[in-house]
Design an enzyme around this catalytic site. Structure first.
Site, mmCIF file in Angstrom:
data_model
loop_
_atom_site.group_PDB
_atom_site.id
_atom_site.type_symbol
_atom_site.label_atom_id
_atom_site.label_comp_id
_atom_site.label_asym_id
_atom_site.label_seq_id
_atom_site.Cartn_x
_atom_site.Cartn_y
_atom_site.Cartn_z
ATOM 1 C CB CYS A 209 -0.919 -0.009 1.224
ATOM 2 S SG CYS A 209 -2.023 1.429 1.299
ATOM 3 C CB CYS B 206 3.814 -5.294 2.857
ATOM 4 S SG CYS B 206 4.687 -5.412 1.295
#
Length: 212
Positions: free
Chosen positions: A33, A39
């Site tokens: 993201c 992550c």
């Protein structure tokens, strides 16, 4: 089967994937993201969902509180030109983020209800009988508990309550589903074909032993 990461030189558990941005393997990786610069995986997936839910409520609150000033601007009651621009910009941004977050949050709610990650939605995990997108689907309630835990009072709070350790996950597939021959076992019993002597393992038990 056992999977091995050539970059990390480590064994990869089920649902674990290597992130090229973070340069490490992430347990139950969903995606990387850019919003949080990290992550999204087993350790923070619940917090990511709460982040989306909180952001939705915040955008809705901003749009609702600014809307009355937008009405005043539309009717000409506001005289300051700078305040008009601020109100229009704030309302537009709040509505735009609300719509985009609503689709993103709805998609992840659908993934949680199916017990899938974003990577598994595009590429099904491979089991002994081949790829199966529903391999980890345990039912709607149990799928929610996998992410939010069994304590419902903790579901909406930013407190770690996810089940498991990120290395092992319960699977939907049973020994009957993995061996298509067992689907006809009941029919064999009705026809009187299934005549096995006592003391020997049944076909179902033998399949479970071979599978696991």
């Amino acid at each position: 089967g056992i999977r091995f990461c050539d970059r990390c030189q480590l064994i990869k558990p089920d649902r674990c994937h290597h992130c090229s941005v973070c340069a490490m393997c992430v347990l139950k990786m969903d995606h990387h993201c850019p919003w949080v610069n990290n992550c999204i995986g087993f350790s923070n997936y619940k917090f990511f969902l709460l982040f989306l839910a909180y952001s939705l409520l915040y955008c809705l609150y901003i749009a609702a509180t600014v809307f009355k000033y937008f009405i005043k601007y539309w009717t000409g009651e506001l005289t300051n030109g700078r305040s008009k621009f601020h109100i229009l910009f704030l309302l537009f941004v709040a509505i735009m983020f609300f719509v985009s977050l609503m689709f993103l949050f709805g998609y992840h709610c659908w993934l949680v209800s199916r017990n899938r990650s974003t990577l598994e939605a595009f590429s099904a995990p491979v089991f002994q009988n081949g790829p199966d997108k529903n391999g980890f689907n345990l039912g709607f309630v149990k799928n929610l508990q996998q992410v939010f835990g069994e304590e419902k009072k903790l579901w909406l709070l930013p407190i770690a309550s996810s089940q498991g350790d990120g290395h092992f996950f319960p699977m939907r597939a049973s020994c009957e589903a993995r061996n298509p021959l067992l689907a006809n076992e009941e029919q064999w019993e009705e026809d009187g074909i299934d005549e096995e002597p006592q003391g020997k393992a049944t076909l179902q038990e033998m399949s479970c032993v071979l599978t696991y």
